[in-house]
Design a protein around this motif. Sequence first.
Motif, short mmCIF file in Angstrom:
data_model
loop_
_atom_site.label_atom_id
_atom_site.label_comp_id
_atom_site.label_asym_id
_atom_site.label_seq_id
_atom_site.Cartn_x
_atom_site.Cartn_y
_atom_site.Cartn_z
N GLU A 1 0.84 -1.19 0.00
CA GLU A 1 0.00 0.00 0.00
C GLU A 1 0.88 1.24 0.00
N PRO A 2 0.38 2.32 -0.59
CA PRO A 2 1.10 3.59 -0.46
C PRO A 2 0.80 4.25 0.88
N VAL A 3 1.77 4.94 1.42
CA VAL A 3 1.59 5.64 2.68
C VAL A 3 2.41 6.92 2.61
N GLY A 4 2.02 7.92 3.39
CA GLY A 4 2.75 9.18 3.34
C GLY A 4 2.50 10.02 4.56
N GLU A 5 2.69 11.33 4.40
CA GLU A 5 2.52 12.34 5.45
C GLU A 5 3.50 12.11 6.60
N THR A 6 3.21 12.70 7.75
CA THR A 6 4.18 12.66 8.84
C THR A 6 4.27 11.29 9.49
N SER A 7 3.27 10.43 9.29
CA SER A 7 3.35 9.07 9.82
C SER A 7 4.50 8.32 9.15
N ALA A 8 4.52 8.35 7.83
CA ALA A 8 5.57 7.65 7.09
C ALA A 8 6.94 8.24 7.42
N ALA A 9 7.01 9.56 7.54
CA ALA A 9 8.28 10.22 7.85
C ALA A 9 8.79 9.78 9.23
N THR A 10 7.88 9.66 10.19
CA THR A 10 8.27 9.27 11.54
C THR A 10 8.78 7.84 11.57
N ALA A 11 8.09 6.95 10.89
CA ALA A 11 8.53 5.55 10.83
C ALA A 11 9.90 5.44 10.15
N ALA A 12 10.10 6.24 9.10
CA ALA A 12 11.39 6.22 8.42
C ALA A 12 12.51 6.69 9.35
N CYS A 13 12.24 7.72 10.15
CA CYS A 13 13.25 8.21 11.10
C CYS A 13 13.58 7.17 12.16
N ALA A 14 12.55 6.50 12.67
CA ALA A 14 12.79 5.47 13.67
C ALA A 14 13.62 4.33 13.08
N GLY A 15 13.32 3.95 11.85
CA GLY A 15 14.11 2.91 11.19
C GLY A 15 15.55 3.34 10.98
N LEU A 16 15.74 4.61 10.62
CA LEU A 16 17.08 5.14 10.42
C LEU A 16 17.87 5.12 11.73
N ALA A 17 17.22 5.49 12.82
CA ALA A 17 17.89 5.47 14.13
C ALA A 17 18.29 4.05 14.53
N SER A 18 17.43 3.09 14.23
CA SER A 18 17.76 1.70 14.58
C SER A 18 18.95 1.19 13.76
N ARG A 19 19.06 1.63 12.53
CA ARG A 19 20.23 1.24 11.71
C ARG A 19 21.50 1.91 12.25
N LEU A 20 21.35 3.13 12.77
CA LEU A 20 22.50 3.80 13.39
C LEU A 20 22.95 3.04 14.63
N LEU A 21 22.00 2.56 15.43
CA LEU A 21 22.33 1.80 16.62
C LEU A 21 22.91 0.43 16.28
N ALA A 22 22.51 -0.11 15.14
CA ALA A 22 23.11 -1.38 14.70
C ALA A 22 24.59 -1.20 14.41
N GLN A 23 24.96 -0.02 13.93
CA GLN A 23 26.37 0.25 13.61
C GLN A 23 27.14 0.74 14.82
N TYR A 24 26.45 1.48 15.72
CA TYR A 24 27.09 2.00 16.94
C TYR A 24 26.25 1.56 18.14
N PRO A 25 26.33 0.30 18.55
CA PRO A 25 25.42 -0.23 19.58
C PRO A 25 25.62 0.35 20.97
N LYS A 26 26.73 1.04 21.22
CA LYS A 26 27.00 1.57 22.56
C LYS A 26 26.57 3.02 22.72
N LEU A 27 25.91 3.58 21.74
CA LEU A 27 25.48 4.97 21.83
C LEU A 27 24.40 5.15 22.89
N ARG A 28 24.49 6.25 23.62
CA ARG A 28 23.38 6.66 24.47
C ARG A 28 22.25 7.21 23.61
N MET A 29 21.05 7.23 24.16
CA MET A 29 19.91 7.77 23.42
C MET A 29 20.10 9.26 23.14
N GLU A 30 20.72 9.98 24.07
CA GLU A 30 21.00 11.40 23.85
C GLU A 30 21.89 11.58 22.61
#
Length: 845
Positions: A561-590
């Motif tokens: 299905e197509p999806v958009g607006e700020t919902s899709a943007a938010t999910a994309a950001c969360a996914g991006l952050a999880s990929r960052l944590l996969a590369q740097y697993p010791k990062l603090r949330m800050e």
Amino acid sequence: MAAPKTHRHLHIQGIGVASKEFRAIGMGSEKDVLPVKDRKAHAAALVGGLEQAVADIDDFMEAQRAAGVPSSKRGMPITIESRPEVPLSVGTARSGRGFALLNVKRRWPDEGEEGGSIDQAIYYAVPKTVERLRSELDDYKNWKGENEFSDEDILSNVFEDDEDTSRPLHLKLFESAGQIRPTTLQDLWTDRQVSCPTLREDFEWEVWTRSGFQNSFDRAIKRFELQTIGEPTVFVDTVVRGIKARPDQIFKIVQASAAVVGLRSASSFAVDDLEIQTASASSQVSRLVSRVRWPKANAPVVTLLDTGVRRSHPLLGGALPTPRMFAVETYWDTKDHSGHGTKMAGVVLYGDIADLPKDESPIDVVSRLESVVVNPPKGLPKFPAKDAIPRAVEAVETVKAVRVYCLAQTAAEEAHDGLPTATSGALDQTIFNDGIKTRLFFAAAGNVPHSKKRPYQLSYYANRNADFGIQSPAQAVNTITVGAVSLKDIKSKNLKAVAPAGDLSPTSRTAQSWAKLYAHKPDIVMEGGNFVLEDDGFYCAPSTAHMVLTTSAGMPSTAFEPVGETSAATAACAGLASRLLAQYPKLRMETVRALMVNAAEWTPEMLALHPSNRDAPKLIARFGWGIPNEKRLFQSAGNALTLMVEDTIVPYCRSKKNSTLNLKEMKYFELPWPKEALRALGGKQVEMYCTLSYFIEPDAHAPARDRMDRYASHRLKFEVKRYGENHEQSKARFNALSTVSDADEGSVDDGWLLGPRYRHKGTLHHDIWKGPAFELLDRGGISILPVKGWWGDSASFKRYEHPVHFTLVVTIRTPETDGIDLVVEAAAAVNPANWVETPVAVVRT
């Protein structure tokens, strides 16, 4: 010229040096109050109003006796209004002796109403306080002095003793007051006035109460047989309760409980999804699944607070075990009841499925999923949004994991003015936790309402939705607030796109309508699709071609299905952050939060609308800091060094002489600076990006007391060493107890996009400096300074000497130059004991 070599970011801790003693430089002062012309007549009017305001105090006290209110605490609320266009002076403390400040409203009169702006404050008065007020008003009436105040004469509490005994107590309050009158239910209403219920029927109220009066409140609820909604939400000294009642019943609760400080409308999370046609089932699903490599057991987790997830979808099940599916009410089904959550799950794991490589290469899924249903399935009662957030967190955190949270839901009933609400306060509180074990939430900025009957209007886009404020709880200062941008540049004679590629997605909400920016919001933007103009040239409709393709809950008949607006943007950001944590697993949330903003960039289309640095606040209010550049987010380069500096600070300490609380320390960082590389670049233009990230514990009732400066438990700010200073001089500029005598407090600090006047808002401070490399060579020191919040108001809170985490991310970008590697030189200057994770590429070099 060879391309710059890439490296891991430099991740270090423990290089900050705390000051031995600290006192902040500079004190504010209250403005003088315009004197009244006839003080005796004015005092007499106030006395008359006071008598009228407390005429029913015996009725209140009798009702409170029945509810079990201790005799010394029985009284009633009274309202003090300001003189027209004279700000009401209410002092700065939380309450006075027997005279608690319940809430303050600063307002302008409605259109057509006579007179100037009128402020009002509601106080709770017991009989002894009323007697004291009568006496003090008599002193005020007979006083012959002038209404003048020095900078040092700051009345921290309108009901504390004044050091100058020649002046009557509470002079500023009496001079600024226009009248004293009885308190009405409308006075206690702190939401939008137009939404205040007036009909004689049941209404779902959000009742803000004093924490010390919960027993009497519960007895009053039981006595009048009223229905409660949800669970109590506990803040510093207030508790938010939900009640279903008529207005007359609520007034009885106000009268009997002595607890109520404010009233608002109750709210819940609402599904906000596009009404667009779904894609049919695709034979591509099985081919894609065969390419997927599922995440490891210890992979980062993205927790979706949404409508559930259809885990039977072949592209989702491998990342979402059945035991990791929850609902905030045990009797709700954990399956997706509307389809929205399943779409978000696909965006988190894959981004835009249409952009996946078309070859047979593996598709690495590096994130795991968790799902919590936070809004009720159709036909079931609403669930308070403020309760859903902590309950969702409690459900998933029985299992330890590195996780981030995706909240693509909004509480649409709450105000959009940027001030805290119960839900945004609950979100800030959940994120802070204890200041050490913090959490990271991504929250959608919300969308301009539209439907088939009421489509989006093209006229809204001319000012980039300036009249549509970011929705709750995305104004929470601790969260990353995500807006939407349109990036797909589709050329078609049949489609007239509303947004140019690189500009704001048509329905993304902004902070432009906020009266005051207490935080720069949104923080970042990501793909949210586009709308196209309909034939009438007035209305607009979502464009499937511009949206993000994702997983559908309609399997097996519908795969995507197509999806958009700020919902899709938010999910994309969360996914991006999880990929960052996969590369740097010791990062603090800050640190993750800081990196997301530090790596963000504005598109040429955004900058074209705001070409001047003076426009920067408006630029941020529309687009945040832009779109995260994934290359910069994940890696440093020879000409682009990123330092991730994590540390801890103790903002307050208790005075050894008395019980007062003082700011305890500042911290100074001599950064591992690539001095030789910068010296070699000479006058070439370079850039420095500085980002400070930390979380605060909220006092959600502070804005209602007109003390937004006390919403945060503490605040921090950063100041960078200036050109021509040494480190000792730089530290001395901000510490009144420094012994350095030649610190230049008036030295120039230009080159910044925002500068210290504008950048220190919220809890995520970002700024960009541009200038010659030889000046940056001299700027390798940064001070982190505490600023007072509600933790410093009273030792009874027991927050003094409580440590909190913070992260400083600094990026240097220079022209590409052969023979210069900023990362290698900076890494060589790091003490091995300060590495969190040694950057292998640097060591190998």
